[in-house]
Design a protein around this motif. Structure first.
Motif, PDB file in Angstrom:
ATOM      1  N   ASN A 276      32.701  63.585  15.840  1.00 37.39           N
ATOM      2  CA  ASN A 276      33.927  64.337  16.172  1.00 37.39           C
ATOM      3  C   ASN A 276      34.234  64.438  17.751  1.00 37.39           C
ATOM      4  O   ASN A 276      34.886  65.052  18.142  1.00 37.39           O
ATOM      5  N   THR A 277      33.944  63.409  18.387  1.00 36.23           N
ATOM      6  CA  THR A 277      33.720  63.876  19.583  1.00 36.23           C
ATOM      7  C   THR A 277      33.686  62.222  20.665  1.00 36.23           C
ATOM      8  O   THR A 277      34.142  61.325  19.610  1.00 36.23           O
ATOM      9  N   PHE A 278      35.085  62.011  21.415  1.00 38.52           N
ATOM     10  CA  PHE A 278      35.518  61.036  22.107  1.00 38.52           C
ATOM     11  C   PHE A 278      35.162  61.138  23.073  1.00 38.52           C
ATOM     12  O   PHE A 278      35.178  61.722  24.081  1.00 38.52           O
ATOM     13  N   ARG A 279      34.969  59.776  24.178  1.00 37.55           N
ATOM     14  CA  ARG A 279      35.207  59.868  25.647  1.00 37.55           C
ATOM     15  C   ARG A 279      36.169  59.017  26.450  1.00 37.55           C
ATOM     16  O   ARG A 279      36.079  58.252  25.841  1.00 37.55           O
ATOM     17  N   VAL A 280      36.466  59.662  27.201  1.00 37.84           N
ATOM     18  CA  VAL A 280      37.934  58.654  28.342  1.00 37.84           C
ATOM     19  C   VAL A 280      36.869  58.735  29.376  1.00 37.84           C
ATOM     20  O   VAL A 280      35.726  59.828  29.765  1.00 37.84           O
TER      21      VAL A 280
ATOM     22  N   GLY B 111      44.948  61.817  23.640  1.00 43.62           N
ATOM     23  CA  GLY B 111      46.607  62.499  24.683  1.00 43.62           C
ATOM     24  C   GLY B 111      46.397  63.356  25.243  1.00 43.62           C
ATOM     25  O   GLY B 111      46.756  63.053  26.688  1.00 43.62           O
ATOM     26  N   GLY B 112      45.932  64.392  24.814  1.00 42.94           N
ATOM     27  CA  GLY B 112      45.992  65.287  25.726  1.00 42.94           C
ATOM     28  C   GLY B 112      44.894  65.194  27.029  1.00 42.94           C
ATOM     29  O   GLY B 112      44.522  65.489  28.563  1.00 42.94           O
ATOM     30  N   VAL B 113      43.536  64.545  26.689  1.00 44.25           N
ATOM     31  CA  VAL B 113      42.394  64.451  27.662  1.00 44.25           C
ATOM     32  C   VAL B 113      43.103  63.621  28.639  1.00 44.25           C
ATOM     33  O   VAL B 113      42.721  63.632  29.817  1.00 44.25           O
ATOM     34  N   MET B 114      43.484  62.408  27.729  1.00 42.07           N
ATOM     35  CA  MET B 114      43.963  61.815  29.222  1.00 42.07           C
ATOM     36  C   MET B 114      44.517  62.602  29.983  1.00 42.07           C
ATOM     37  O   MET B 114      44.471  62.225  31.817  1.00 42.07           O
ATOM     38  N   GLN B 115      45.665  63.333  29.708  1.00 41.88           N
ATOM     39  CA  GLN B 115      46.257  64.171  30.891  1.00 41.88           C
ATOM     40  C   GLN B 115      45.181  64.864  31.642  1.00 41.88           C
ATOM     41  O   GLN B 115      45.278  65.143  32.890  1.00 41.88           O
ATOM     42  N   LEU B 116      44.224  64.863  30.781  1.00 41.09           N
ATOM     43  CA  LEU B 116      43.239  66.341  31.979  1.00 41.09           C
ATOM     44  C   LEU B 116      43.105  65.743  32.358  1.00 41.09           C
ATOM     45  O   LEU B 116      42.201  65.529  33.773  1.00 41.09           O
ATOM     46  N   LEU B 117      41.959  64.014  32.327  1.00 46.44           N
ATOM     47  CA  LEU B 117      41.874  63.548  33.168  1.00 46.44           C
ATOM     48  C   LEU B 117      42.196  62.554  34.479  1.00 46.44           C
ATOM     49  O   LEU B 117      41.078  63.000  35.407  1.00 46.44           O
ATOM     50  N   LYS B 118      43.581  62.675  33.775  1.00 48.71           N
ATOM     51  CA  LYS B 118      44.278  61.649  34.989  1.00 48.71           C
ATOM     52  C   LYS B 118      44.476  63.042  35.895  1.00 48.71           C
ATOM     53  O   LYS B 118      44.341  63.049  37.053  1.00 48.71           O
ATOM     54  N   SER B 119      44.356  64.430  35.945  1.00 47.90           N
ATOM     55  CA  SER B 119      44.395  65.960  36.730  1.00 47.90           C
ATOM     56  C   SER B 119      43.182  65.645  37.333  1.00 47.90           C
ATOM     57  O   SER B 119      43.264  66.181  39.217  1.00 47.90           O
ATOM     58  N   LEU B 120      41.910  65.082  36.493  1.00 50.35           N
ATOM     59  CA  LEU B 120      41.185  65.882  37.302  1.00 50.35           C
ATOM     60  C   LEU B 120      40.735  64.728  38.599  1.00 50.35           C
ATOM     61  O   LEU B 120      40.057  65.051  39.906  1.00 50.35           O
ATOM     62  N   VAL B 121      41.220  63.963  38.639  1.00 53.14           N
ATOM     63  CA  VAL B 121      40.439  62.470  38.970  1.00 53.14           C
ATOM     64  C   VAL B 121      41.430  63.387  40.451  1.00 53.14           C
ATOM     65  O   VAL B 121      41.142  62.198  41.120  1.00 53.14           O
TER      66      VAL B 121
ATOM     67  N   MET C 299      47.380  55.756  43.895  1.00 47.95           N
ATOM     68  CA  MET C 299      46.094  56.508  42.912  1.00 47.95           C
ATOM     69  C   MET C 299      45.247  54.797  42.763  1.00 47.95           C
ATOM     70  O   MET C 299      44.199  54.503  42.968  1.00 47.95           O
ATOM     71  N   LYS C 300      45.968  53.790  42.584  1.00 45.97           N
ATOM     72  CA  LYS C 300      45.654  52.894  42.288  1.00 45.97           C
ATOM     73  C   LYS C 300      44.643  51.982  43.116  1.00 45.97           C
ATOM     74  O   LYS C 300      43.570  51.319  42.233  1.00 45.97           O
ATOM     75  N   PRO C 301      44.608  51.946  44.401  1.00 44.19           N
ATOM     76  CA  PRO C 301      43.739  51.546  45.182  1.00 44.19           C
ATOM     77  C   PRO C 301      42.427  52.274  44.841  1.00 44.19           C
ATOM     78  O   PRO C 301      41.130  51.497  45.091  1.00 44.19           O
ATOM     79  N   TYR C 302      41.943  53.316  43.927  1.00 49.65           N
ATOM     80  CA  TYR C 302      40.930  54.120  43.769  1.00 49.65           C
ATOM     81  C   TYR C 302      40.161  53.508  42.816  1.00 49.65           C
ATOM     82  O   TYR C 302      38.713  54.595  42.095  1.00 49.65           O
ATOM     83  N   ILE C 303      40.493  53.432  41.733  1.00 52.07           N
ATOM     84  CA  ILE C 303      40.751  52.944  40.589  1.00 52.07           C
ATOM     85  C   ILE C 303      40.254  51.274  39.758  1.00 52.07           C
ATOM     86  O   ILE C 303      41.429  50.949  40.171  1.00 52.07           O
ATOM     87  N   TYR C 304      39.486  51.355  39.499  1.00 52.41           N
ATOM     88  CA  TYR C 304      38.714  50.447  39.379  1.00 52.41           C
ATOM     89  C   TYR C 304      39.117  50.669  37.351  1.00 52.41           C
ATOM     90  O   TYR C 304      39.888  49.134  37.635  1.00 52.41           O
ATOM     91  N   ASP C 305      38.444  50.953  37.206  1.00 52.95           N
ATOM     92  CA  ASP C 305      38.950  50.888  35.019  1.00 52.95           C
ATOM     93  C   ASP C 305      39.183  51.714  34.750  1.00 52.95           C
ATOM     94  O   ASP C 305      38.599  52.848  35.104  1.00 52.95           O
ATOM     95  N   VAL C 306      39.684  51.606  33.173  1.00 56.69           N
ATOM     96  CA  VAL C 306      39.511  52.900  32.224  1.00 56.69           C
ATOM     97  C   VAL C 306      38.899  52.645  31.579  1.00 56.69           C
ATOM     98  O   VAL C 306      39.358  51.507  30.664  1.00 56.69           O
ATOM     99  N   THR C 307      37.738  53.144  30.515  1.00 55.90           N
ATOM    100  CA  THR C 307      37.199  53.382  29.371  1.00 55.90           C
ATOM    101  C   THR C 307      37.477  54.128  28.254  1.00 55.90           C
ATOM    102  O   THR C 307      37.530  55.548  28.978  1.00 55.90           O
ATOM    103  N   ALA C 308      37.551  54.275  27.332  1.00 57.91           N
ATOM    104  CA  ALA C 308      38.066  54.931  25.744  1.00 57.91           C
ATOM    105  C   ALA C 308      36.881  54.535  24.836  1.00 57.91           C
ATOM    106  O   ALA C 308      36.426  53.455  24.332  1.00 57.91           O
ATOM    107  N   ALA C 309      35.866  55.195  24.450  1.00 64.36           N
ATOM    108  CA  ALA C 309      35.533  55.730  23.012  1.00 64.36           C
ATOM    109  C   ALA C 309      35.280  56.664  21.801  1.00 64.36           C
ATOM    110  O   ALA C 309      35.643  57.608  22.576  1.00 64.36           O
ATOM    111  N   ILE C 310      35.073  55.967  21.185  1.00 61.63           N
ATOM    112  CA  ILE C 310      34.874  57.401  19.728  1.00 61.63           C
ATOM    113  C   ILE C 310      33.585  57.366  18.923  1.00 61.63           C
ATOM    114  O   ILE C 310      33.155  56.603  19.145  1.00 61.63           O
ATOM    115  N   TYR C 311      32.971  57.577  18.442  1.00 56.77           N
ATOM    116  CA  TYR C 311      31.993  58.199  17.733  1.00 56.77           C
ATOM    117  C   TYR C 311      31.498  56.955  16.735  1.00 56.77           C
ATOM    118  O   TYR C 311      32.849  57.015  16.378  1.00 56.77           O
TER     119      TYR C 311
END
Lengths: 433, 223
Positions: free
Chosen positions: A30-34, A125-135, A364-376
């Motif tokens: 029950n984990t997922f990755r962004v 949705g929540g993790v996406m927001q966290l990851l955006k803030s982190l990046v 931020m766009k010039p620094y970001i190549y792409d985004v990937t998501a994965a589920i278990y």
């Protein structure tokens, strides 16, 4: 629900979160990755610093799971959070004790920054927001001229009360909570990989081409890809074998719906529901057209407000049950585990989750190549599919817990036959399985 | 960049076969690339180590052996429970006391309570003179209370985690008073001494850490 104070240091688990600690183990993680892929190599020290900053902004994630008498709860975690190097595991089990008690991991690998999250704590949705803030904080520490543009929550913002709320309980409707019993679903079988191995294959498409293809079929992208998925499962697993007993069960695809788009809520915690497609594939000549019509119909049924509230209320009503509430936690654990293994897990053939378009500020766009998501991928749902798009890159990622990969192969071949260009990425699990 | 002419996909990799159909890839642009995902690093979690397996094997076989011998020498005296209890307590000591990563207050709490039950069993199975409940149990509980209190005083950082166990052990310490009322305990001074200590600690917590207790109770008992 009683109001919770903003500076409090513990949180109740929200409605959908309550089930996960009881039913998770090394195979059903029950984990997922962004993942966000940058254009240059990740600097580990700066990443660690950015994580430390961002955890102060999101106290909701600076927690560990503790057991109470009746329910588990999230308690403030005073231990330091440490970023880790990504290894071969994809969405592996998060073992709190190896992780200073934290229920998520921040991983790095060359240009990638990834968050692996235990589903109890937050949804996509929540993790996406966290990851955006982190990046964002990471790029800022890296002396890049980035601005938040009201898209990103930065360290200077004050956490809002709304970010913690259990939105499921908020929209609970007592009158609309009918339980509709479900049939067990068809299951994709194969030769299992070890628990710590997961096959991963992603396809990167062009967003414009994908949207055009879906529009040509008069469907949304999620609807179209779900139909393709149903069709491919039929083609590779069931066709000409539909008389077999195990193939009589309906193919059901679990498609999570982000309820933040349907109900006003800013919560970071779990606030998703689902639509389920359901088709009994008992004929040797089911056509793609037939599946498309059915999927479209089932999506329009599932997305109705009353239906979403019903599914939500059904779960909340279960949690509010007096007998369940008064059972001590260790017994509840067994009840939930047995119940889930007997019923819950067997109701879906696979999950297909579309996280949707990720928006970053122009700076931020010039620094970001792409985004990937994965589920278990677990022992019953042996295959999982996560979709996310960023600018012109539309990424479909399959994870599997079995060696066989016909479904992925035929899925991407179907898309290339429609004239799409696909670039594949894989972790080459066959090298070591 | 490489290309699979069977699946019609392109891929950036150093491997030379297609991950979808396992056919050889066509090289369109010869270059060394960084793999998108890390390679396999072997089992990350070690298998149960051999000492543990041997100890487990010895424990299980001796428990079975003891039970069988006890059965043939007559069941009116269950002497085998004493060595079996020792074996089990050894495992609790190892797993909870030494190898678990729980906090020290939790370890002390569990070890004390299980030890009291074990000692009581030995007393009952041997001559049942009542020394276990009269002397050992109150003294063990008392030392446990003093130990946890000292840890809290010295390590002030995580006192919130410890205070629950202190509270629990204080509650357990009131039990001997109940046993006095039922005439199970005949020697009064150890139990009364323990009771005074427990009440003292309890009042101390109530007067000086009222909010921590309230929070802990709220956290642990929410339904």
């Amino acid at each position: 629900m009683p109001k919770q104070k903003i500076n409090q240091d513990w949180f109740k688990l929200d409605n959908s979160a309550k089930i996960f600690p009881s039913v998770s183990n090394s195979s059903e993680t029950n984990t997922f990755r962004v993942t966000v892929t940058l254009k240059e190599e990740v600097n580990v020290e700066l990443l660690q610093e950015a994580v430390n900053i961002i955890l102060e902004r999101y106290p909701m994630f600076k927690v560990r799971l503790k057991k109470g008498i009746f329910w588990a709860y999230f308690d403030y975690n005073s231990k330091p959070f440490i970023v880790q190097k990504m290894d071969h595991r994809v969405c592996g089990e998060i073992i709190p004790i190896e992780n200073n008690g934290y229920l998520f991991k921040v991983l790095y690998h060359h240009k990638d920054i990834a968050i692996e999250m235990f589903h109890s704590l937050a949804d996509g949705g929540g993790v996406m927001q966290l990851l955006k803030s982190l990046v964002y904080e990471y790029l800022l520490l890296n002396r890049k001229p980035v601005t938040p543009d009201n898209i990103i929550a930065t360290k200077n913002d004050k956490p809002e009360f709304e970010e913690y709320e259990d939105a499921n309980a908020k929209y609970y409707n007592k009158k609309n909570r009918k339980h509709i019993p479900e049939e067990k679903a068809y299951r994709v079988k194969g030769t299992y990989l070890d628990d710590d191995q997961t096959g991963l294959i992603s396809g990167v498409l062009n967003t414009k081409q994908m949207l055009e293809l879906a529009r040509k079929n008069d469907m949304t992208v999620t609807e179209y890809l779900t139909s393709v998925m149903m069709y491919i499962i039929y083609k590779t697993q069931i066709q000409y074998r539909e008389h077999m007993r195990s193939n009589e069960k309906p193919v059901k695809i679990f498609v999570p719906v982000n309820l933040r788009k349907h109900f006003p809520s800013k919560t970071l915690r779990n606030f998703t529901n689902f639509i389920k497609t359901n088709m009994r594939m008992d004929k040797p000549d089911i056509s793609f057209e037939e599946i498309k019509v059915l999927v479209k119909e089932q999506f329009s049924q599932g997305i109705k407000k009353e239906e979403l509230i019903r599914k939500m209320s059904e779960n909340v009503a279960f949690e509010k049950n007096v007998f369940l509430r008064m059972t001590p936690y260790f017994l509840k654990n067994y009840v939930l585990k047995i119940g889930f293994n007997m019923l819950g897990i067997k109701l879906n053939t696979m999950s297909l989750t579309n996280i949707g378009r990720t928006v970053f500020p122009e700076s931020m766009k010039p620094y970001i190549y792409d985004v990937t998501a994965a589920i278990y991928a677990g022992k019953f749902n042996t295959i999982g599919c996560a979709i996310v798009s960023y600018e012109d890159k539309f990424k479909i990622t399959f994870t599997r817990s079995i060696i066989e990969n016909q479904i992925e192969r035929e899925f991407f071949r179907h898309l290339t036959s429609q004239g799409l260009d696909i670039e594949i990425e894989s972790n080459y699990v066959e090298e070591y399985s | 960049m490489k290309y699979c002419n069977k699946c019609h996909i392109s891929i950036k990799t150093n491997h030379n076969y297609c991950p979808l159909c396992h056919q050889t890839l066509e090289v369109t642009k010869d270059e060394e690339v960084v793999e998108k995902y890390p390679p396999y690093q072997g089992k990350l979690r070690p298998v149960k180590d051999i000492t543990r397996k041997i100890l487990m094997f010895i424990s299980v076989t001796s428990i079975i052996l003891l039970l069988v011998i006890n059965f043939f020498t007559g069941l009116d005296i269950l002497w085998s429970l004493i060595p079996i209890g020792s074996i089990l307590y050894f495992w609790i000591l190892m797993t909870v006391g030494i190898f678990s990563k729980h906090n020290i207050a939790f370890k002390l709490f569990i070890l004390t309570i299980t030890l009291i039950f074990f000692i009581y069993m030995i007393d009952e199975l041997s001559s049942s003179e009542g020394w276990a409940l009269n002397y050992v149990a109150p003294l063990l509980l008392g030392s446990c209370i003093i130990a946890i209190s000292f840890i809290i005083l010295i390590k002030r950082i995580n006192y919130r985690d410890y205070i629950t166990y202190l509270l629990l052990i204080v509650l357990f310490s009131i039990a001997p008073i109940v046993l006095i009322l039922f005439d199970v305990i005949t020697v009064l001074w150890p139990s009364l001494g323990l009771f005074v200590l427990a009440v003292f600690i309890l009042l101390f917590i109530i007067f000086f850490f009222p909010k921590s207790i309230k929070d802990e109770i709220k956290k642990r008992f929410h339904a």
